[in-house]
Design a protein around this motif. Structure first.
Motif, mmCIF file in Angstrom:
data_model
loop_
_atom_site.group_PDB
_atom_site.id
_atom_site.type_symbol
_atom_site.label_atom_id
_atom_site.label_comp_id
_atom_site.label_asym_id
_atom_site.label_seq_id
_atom_site.Cartn_x
_atom_site.Cartn_y
_atom_site.Cartn_z
ATOM 1 N N TRP A 59 71.031 58.717 9.402
ATOM 2 C CA TRP A 59 72.049 59.718 9.114
ATOM 3 C C TRP A 59 73.044 59.841 10.269
ATOM 4 O O TRP A 59 74.263 59.819 10.049
ATOM 5 C CB TRP A 59 71.378 61.060 8.817
ATOM 6 N N CYS A 60 72.535 59.962 11.492
ATOM 7 C CA CYS A 60 73.425 60.079 12.644
ATOM 8 C C CYS A 60 74.326 58.860 12.776
ATOM 9 O O CYS A 60 75.519 58.980 13.099
ATOM 10 C CB CYS A 60 72.612 60.277 13.922
ATOM 11 N N ARG A 65 79.678 56.510 12.388
ATOM 12 C CA ARG A 65 80.558 55.472 11.837
ATOM 13 C C ARG A 65 81.718 56.069 11.052
ATOM 14 O O ARG A 65 82.795 55.480 10.964
ATOM 15 C CB ARG A 65 79.765 54.521 10.946
ATOM 16 N N ALA A 66 81.501 57.269 10.504
ATOM 17 C CA ALA A 66 82.545 57.954 9.736
ATOM 18 C C ALA A 66 83.447 58.796 10.622
ATOM 19 O O ALA A 66 84.346 59.483 10.120
ATOM 20 C CB ALA A 66 81.901 58.826 8.664
ATOM 21 N N GLY A 67 83.225 58.771 11.941
ATOM 22 C CA GLY A 67 84.093 59.470 12.867
ATOM 23 C C GLY A 67 83.647 60.862 13.255
ATOM 24 O O GLY A 67 84.388 61.578 13.950
ATOM 25 N N VAL A 68 82.452 61.271 12.838
ATOM 26 C CA VAL A 68 81.929 62.570 13.234
ATOM 27 C C VAL A 68 81.385 62.445 14.665
ATOM 28 O O VAL A 68 80.642 61.497 14.959
ATOM 29 C CB VAL A 68 80.819 63.043 12.274
ATOM 30 N N LEU A 127 81.084 71.531 12.033
ATOM 31 C CA LEU A 127 79.998 71.671 11.060
ATOM 32 C C LEU A 127 80.508 71.440 9.638
ATOM 33 O O LEU A 127 79.814 70.836 8.809
ATOM 34 C CB LEU A 127 79.361 73.051 11.188
ATOM 35 N N ARG A 128 81.710 71.924 9.356
ATOM 36 C CA ARG A 128 82.300 71.663 8.035
ATOM 37 C C ARG A 128 82.491 70.163 7.828
ATOM 38 O O ARG A 128 82.186 69.630 6.752
ATOM 39 C CB ARG A 128 83.636 72.391 7.925
ATOM 40 N N GLN A 129 83.009 69.469 8.848
ATOM 41 C CA GLN A 129 83.198 68.022 8.748
ATOM 42 C C GLN A 129 81.867 67.318 8.535
ATOM 43 O O GLN A 129 81.746 66.426 7.677
ATOM 44 C CB GLN A 129 83.867 67.503 10.025
#
Length: 306
Positions: A59-60, A65-68, A127-129
């Motif tokens: 998950w991390c 990879r998605a920019g979080v 957190l929303r992202q």
């Protein structure tokens, strides 16, 4: 023993240990790799299964990879995200994130109020992202994480223990804890937004780098109510004079106006933390009584509202 085990683990990443960062439930070292710094984790035995730790790492890595701004998982020299050591203990390595902790538990914020509010608004947005990006992921088969749902928080056997049975609780405190438990059982509904959450957004797990924030330590992450992540943040701010402003900044960043449920999940976290202390701390540790006092204070305030 731990140092030798960490040295064994480091060889799986061709790394060199540089310093001990944390020796609590997980033991964490800073590690030098050919490509830069990393954090090496020795996972506590008996808490999360290998499948659950592997799911956390997946998950991390997907989030990173998605920019979080969370630490990506680093594969070992054999391409594995999770390594089993000679003692049976699991080890993993994650990418290094720059920054200093948002604060320490029980220590008032030293930053100017405006900066504190801006950072909590940024944390709410993060957190929303995290939640939105997660909703767009397809979890792999066998993905396994604990549940911070109604049963996991206030069921008969909560994930962190039956907080109302804490041996240090006075009869009056126990009565308040039971009343709070029963009230939350009524309020926490399946219609609330749920999904994968961090579940441990404490000050020490939020890194500040200028005006930006990042999130580390997904060891307690699982499936649960999304607003529980906000409640976890606020549980450490209950004694801050600017608590209402911090709460409102966090909520604004996240994009919610549901103050009643945010406060309910703040209460849920203070109750869960009472349960957390029981099997982990020595009987004479003052944290038992401070966590009980905080939970009772929060319960009396939340339950007093119509």
């Amino acid at each position: 023993m731990t140092a030798a085990l960490a040295a064994e683990a480091a060889t799986h990443w061709n790394g060199t240990l540089t310093r001990l960062l944390r020796d609590r439930e997980n033991v964490v070292y800073e590690m030098a790799l050919p490509q830069g710094r990393a954090a090496l984790r020795l996972h506590r035995q008996g808490y999360q299964s290998g499948a659950a730790i592997g799911s956390e790492l997946w998950w991390c890595d997907a989030l990173a990879r998605a920019g979080v701004p969370v630490p990506a998982a680093l594969p070992s020299r054999d391409g594995e995200l999770l390594v089993t050591l000679s003692t049976g203990r699991h080890a993993s390595a994650i990418a290094w994130l720059e920054g200093e902790a948002l604060g320490e538990a029980g220590v008032p914020f030293a930053r100017p109020l405006r900066q504190t509010l801006d950072l909590h608004q940024a944390l709410g947005a993060l957190l929303r992202q995290l939640h939105r990006v997660t909703d767009g992921l397809t979890l792999p088969e066998g993905f396994s994480r604990p549940r911070w749902d109604r049963d996991g928080l206030v069921g008969e056997t909560p994930f962190w223990g039956r907080f109302w049975d804490h041996p240090a609780a006075s009869p009056d405190q126990r009565a308040v804890l039971i009343r709070a438990r029963d009230a939350l059982r009524m309020r926490l509904a399946d219609t609330l937004d749920t999904g994968l959450i961090h579940a441990d957004v404490l000050r020490e797990n939020v890194l500040v780098n200028g005006r930006s924030v990042s999130l580390i330590d997904f060891d307690d992450s699982g499936f649960g109510f999304r607003l529980y992540d906000l409640g976890t943040v606020l549980s450490q701010n209950l004694y801050e004079p600017a608590y209402p402003d911090i709460r409102d900044a966090l909520m604004a960043g996240y994009g919610t106006a549901d103050r009643e449920m945010v406060e309910a999940f703040t209460l849920a976290r203070t109750l869960a933390s009472v349960g957390w202390t029981m099997p982990r701390l020595a009987a004479d540790d003052p944290i038992h009584r401070s966590h009980l006092a905080r939970a009772v204070m929060c319960a009396e305030r939340v339950l007093a509202r119509p």
